[in-house]
Design a protein around this motif. Structure first.
Motif, PDB file in Angstrom:
ATOM      1  N   LYS A  34      22.314 -10.242 -34.447  1.00 54.18           N
ATOM      2  CA  LYS A  34      21.549 -11.403 -33.897  1.00 54.18           C
ATOM      3  C   LYS A  34      20.239 -11.544 -34.831  1.00 54.18           C
ATOM      4  CE  LYS A  34      19.286 -12.520 -31.282  1.00 54.18           C
ATOM      5  NZ  LYS A  34      19.220 -13.943 -32.021  1.00 54.18           N
TER       6      LYS A  34
ATOM      7  N   SER B 207      27.924 -23.730 -23.937  1.00 53.32           N
ATOM      8  CA  SER B 207      27.569 -23.245 -24.578  1.00 53.32           C
ATOM      9  C   SER B 207      26.309 -24.408 -25.436  1.00 53.32           C
ATOM     10  CB  SER B 207      27.559 -21.828 -24.844  1.00 53.32           C
ATOM     11  OG  SER B 207      26.412 -21.865 -26.434  1.00 53.32           O
TER      12      SER B 207
ATOM     13  N   SER C 122      30.573 -25.897 -29.549  1.00 55.36           N
ATOM     14  CA  SER C 122      30.940 -27.449 -30.293  1.00 55.36           C
ATOM     15  C   SER C 122      32.198 -28.037 -29.034  1.00 55.36           C
ATOM     16  CB  SER C 122      31.539 -26.988 -31.630  1.00 55.36           C
ATOM     17  OG  SER C 122      31.342 -26.133 -32.730  1.00 55.36           O
TER      18      SER C 122
ATOM     19  N   GLY D 198      34.653 -20.190 -30.696  1.00 56.17           N
ATOM     20  CA  GLY D 198      36.282 -20.795 -31.030  1.00 56.17           C
ATOM     21  C   GLY D 198      37.642 -21.017 -29.931  1.00 56.17           C
TER      22      GLY D 198
ATOM     23  N   SER E  62      17.521 -17.975 -25.157  1.00 55.64           N
ATOM     24  CA  SER E  62      16.673 -17.937 -26.581  1.00 55.64           C
ATOM     25  C   SER E  62      15.837 -17.993 -26.615  1.00 55.64           C
ATOM     26  CB  SER E  62      16.875 -18.891 -26.981  1.00 55.64           C
ATOM     27  OG  SER E  62      17.948 -19.312 -27.439  1.00 55.64           O
TER      28      SER E  62
ATOM     29  N   ASP F 140      15.224 -19.043 -30.739  1.00 59.78           N
ATOM     30  CA  ASP F 140      16.279 -17.903 -30.892  1.00 59.78           C
ATOM     31  C   ASP F 140      15.628 -16.666 -31.942  1.00 59.78           C
ATOM     32  OD1 ASP F 140      18.532 -16.293 -31.123  1.00 59.78           O
ATOM     33  OD2 ASP F 140      19.308 -17.341 -33.240  1.00 59.78           O
ATOM     34  N   GLY F 141      15.323 -15.672 -31.510  1.00 54.92           N
ATOM     35  CA  GLY F 141      14.656 -14.404 -32.025  1.00 54.92           C
ATOM     36  C   GLY F 141      13.813 -14.578 -31.856  1.00 54.92           C
TER      37      GLY F 141
ATOM     38  N   ASP G 190      23.373 -25.815 -27.956  1.00 54.14           N
ATOM     39  CA  ASP G 190      22.358 -24.858 -28.935  1.00 54.14           C
ATOM     40  C   ASP G 190      22.038 -26.110 -29.456  1.00 54.14           C
ATOM     41  OD1 ASP G 190      24.371 -22.511 -29.248  1.00 54.14           O
ATOM     42  OD2 ASP G 190      25.896 -24.012 -29.826  1.00 54.14           O
TER      43      ASP G 190
END
Ligand code: 1PR
Length: 535
Positions: free
Chosen positions: A245, A388, A352, A319, A486, A460-461, A390
């Protein structure tokens, strides 16, 4: 195979029925696969978990002579359970890329949900049923939620009312299950509906005399907001696959060794979160952009083992793209995704590669159909494809400073900036791209994404709450479900994001891994706040 412990499964190879297999085995039954129409006619009990699109499914059934055998089997009132598409195929026809003719056993046409009435399509999530008295296999549901994922549905009418054993409301009140004698079919996924779903399968599989009605009562009344546990997974410096994490995507300890933070074992943690009431579990292979996931057998093993005991939806990302290995062997993104689905994933998540596809689409205005996003959603349906995002917040002095969608921020930037745009990144946040989260979300929806996982690198975090400006911007702009991610640091952050935005789900990682807040407490809090959740 012999005896009472055998279930015949009609799997025509169109997608992932691993979860159904796992659930049947979990309940102590063996599986015999249908190879020929005779296997259908000779089945003691038959489960048909329809997957994929209506037309190809009917083609396979017709070409293999199975459509006729199925009709005979059902007309003879033999024990049958259809799941999802396995319910829809019983109807006369479907509008999915159609009209396409179905088995014609139940009067009615399967049509698409209408997204103009403010609901996200696909219908993804845990919803409530209105159950009629003689539904039999639904007897243990007792006002609790079951898991749906579909864009098409059959509607009740005078002609099919004798078949209907439950309905569900999502914009329309549609048919959630049918029953006539020993023939049952459900639009929801019992194999993904936790304990409640397993009880539906148990009631279908076991003799009535051995079952007692469980007294549990629930209060499900509508679509629940989902609470998702996320496991960022990568190999650490010792070569073990661990749950890690980050803080703003940096997953290494701020110590001299600078090692990858290790918060536990993926399969164990996923199992724990399932027991704790997570509505879904997501695995993100966070170094997938540089490693090749099919070379990453441990990740596939993680999915295989997890799906044996976790009966809620599993998403896997990281990936998913075309790849050529050191020996020159080319793998398409579709092959990579297929391997994940075969290993137990219900949805795949693309990061990506979806950014590149959206950039290309916005530049040319042409849908080539060749991007990983388009190919996977065409084959597996858009409900199986999550994008997703980012993004990183970039403050601006003026709304005209960039060509991307700009918002007026609730909290000003460090230099008093009143505006911001959200710049998309690729490769785990390492590279900023010339596209905003808003532009990306709109483009990927058009390209076939079924859901958006909306991260925010800044939050995030940090445990300071979700980026409400961002979640509101995106969840107001697309008609597919948005998962806020997030920044969750306490239960209040979940109620805040559900009260102030149109997010369908909220995802957290750090607070669950560090056991600061339990999933049950988040749900208890949401219930108290009047927000519907699955208990
Ligand atoms: O680009 O298709 O290979 O996908 C890579 C995937 O890995 C993307 O989904 C991307 O979000 C993810 N990823 C890449 N690097 C990192 C990293 O952390 N270094 N993790 C990463 C993203 C973000 C969330 C996190 C929430 C909640 N992790 O999923 O779990 O922010 O955290 P919190 O509750 O602790 O705040 P591709």
């Amino acid at each position: 195979f012999s005896g009472d412990s055998v279930v015949t499964l009609l799997d025509y190879g169109a997608g992932n029925v691993r979860s159904v297999r796992n659930a049947i085995r979990y309940l102590g039954f063996d599986i015999k696969d249908v190879q020929t129409p005779e296997d259908i006619l000779n089945a003691k009990r038959l489960i048909f978990p329809g997957v994929g699109a209506f037309a190809p499914a009917m083609d396979v059934l017709n070409n293999k002579g199975m459509a006729e055998a199925l009709c005979t089997y059902i007309e003879n009132d033999r024990p049958f359970l259809g799941i999802c598409l396995g319910l829809q195929l019983l109807f006369e026809s479907s509008d999915e890329n159609g009209p396409v003719k179905g088995l014609g056993l139940i009067p009615g046409v399967v049509g698409r949900f209408d997204s103009s009435n403010c609901f996200s399509v696909p219908h993804i999530g845990w919803n409530a049923l209105e159950i009629s008295d003689d539904s039999e296999i639904l007897d243990d549901i007792c006002n609790r939620h079951v898991y749906f994922v579909h864009s098409y549905r059959a509607m009740p009418s005078d002609k099919n009312k004798e078949w209907i054993s439950s309905t569900c409301s999502y914009g329309d009140r549609f048919i959630a299950s049918v029953r006539r004698g020993n023939v049952h079919a459900v639009q929801f996924h019992p194999e993904k509906s936790g304990d409640v779903g397993l009880s539906v399968l148990r009631r279908f599989l076991l003799p009535k005399s051995t079952l007692t009605k469980k007294p549990t009562e629930g209060k499900a009344s509508r679509l629940a907001k989902r609470v998702i546990a996320c496991l960022d997974v990568r190999t650490n410096d010792q070569g073990d696959l661990v749950v890690t994490k980050g803080d703003q995507y940096d997953v290494r300890e701020q110590s001299e060794e600078n090692e990858v933070r290790n918060l536990g074992k993926p399969v164990e943690l996923a199992g724990q979160y399932y027991k704790d009431g997570a509505d879904e579990v997501s695995f993100l292979n966070i170094t997938g952009f540089r490693d090749f996931p099919l070379g990453d057998l441990p990740m596939l093993q993680v999915l295989r083992y997890t799906s044996e005991n976790v009966f809620v939806p599993l998403t896997v990302g990281g990936g998913i793209r075309d790849f050529t290995d050191a020996n020159g062997r080319h793998y398409s993104s579709l092959e990579v995704a297929s391997e994940y689905f075969r290993s137990g994933a219900d949805k795949i998540s693309i990061g990506s590669d979806a950014v590149y596809a959206a950039e290309e689409y916005l530049r040319t205005g042409v849908k080539t159909g060749k991007s990983s996003l388009e190919q996977i959603s065409t084959v597996y349906g858009n409900q199986a494809v999550v994008v997703s995002i980012d993004p990183r917040r970039v403050y601006l002095k003026s709304p005209d400073d960039v060509e991307f969608k700009v918002i007026r921020v609730t909290n000003q930037g460090p230099n008093g900036e009143e505006y911001a745009w959200y710049q998309c990144t690729v490769n785990g946040g390492r590279e900023g791209r010339p596209i905003g989260a808003y532009e990306l979300a709109k483009a990927v929806e058009e390209l076939g994404a079924g859901e958006i996982l909306l991260n925010c690198i800044d939050c995030d975090g940090q445990g300071k709450g979700f980026d409400l400006d961002l979640v509101k911007l995106i969840s107001d702009s697309v008609s597919i479900p948005v998962i806020a991610s997030s920044g969750a640091g306490c239960s209040d952050h979940f109620s805040e994001v559900f009260n102030k935005t149109n997010a369908s789900a909220a995802l957290a990682a750090g607070i669950f891994h560090r056991k600061e807040v339990a999933i049950q407490s988040v749900k208890g809090h949401l219930l108290k706040e009047g927000i519907e959740v699955r208990i």
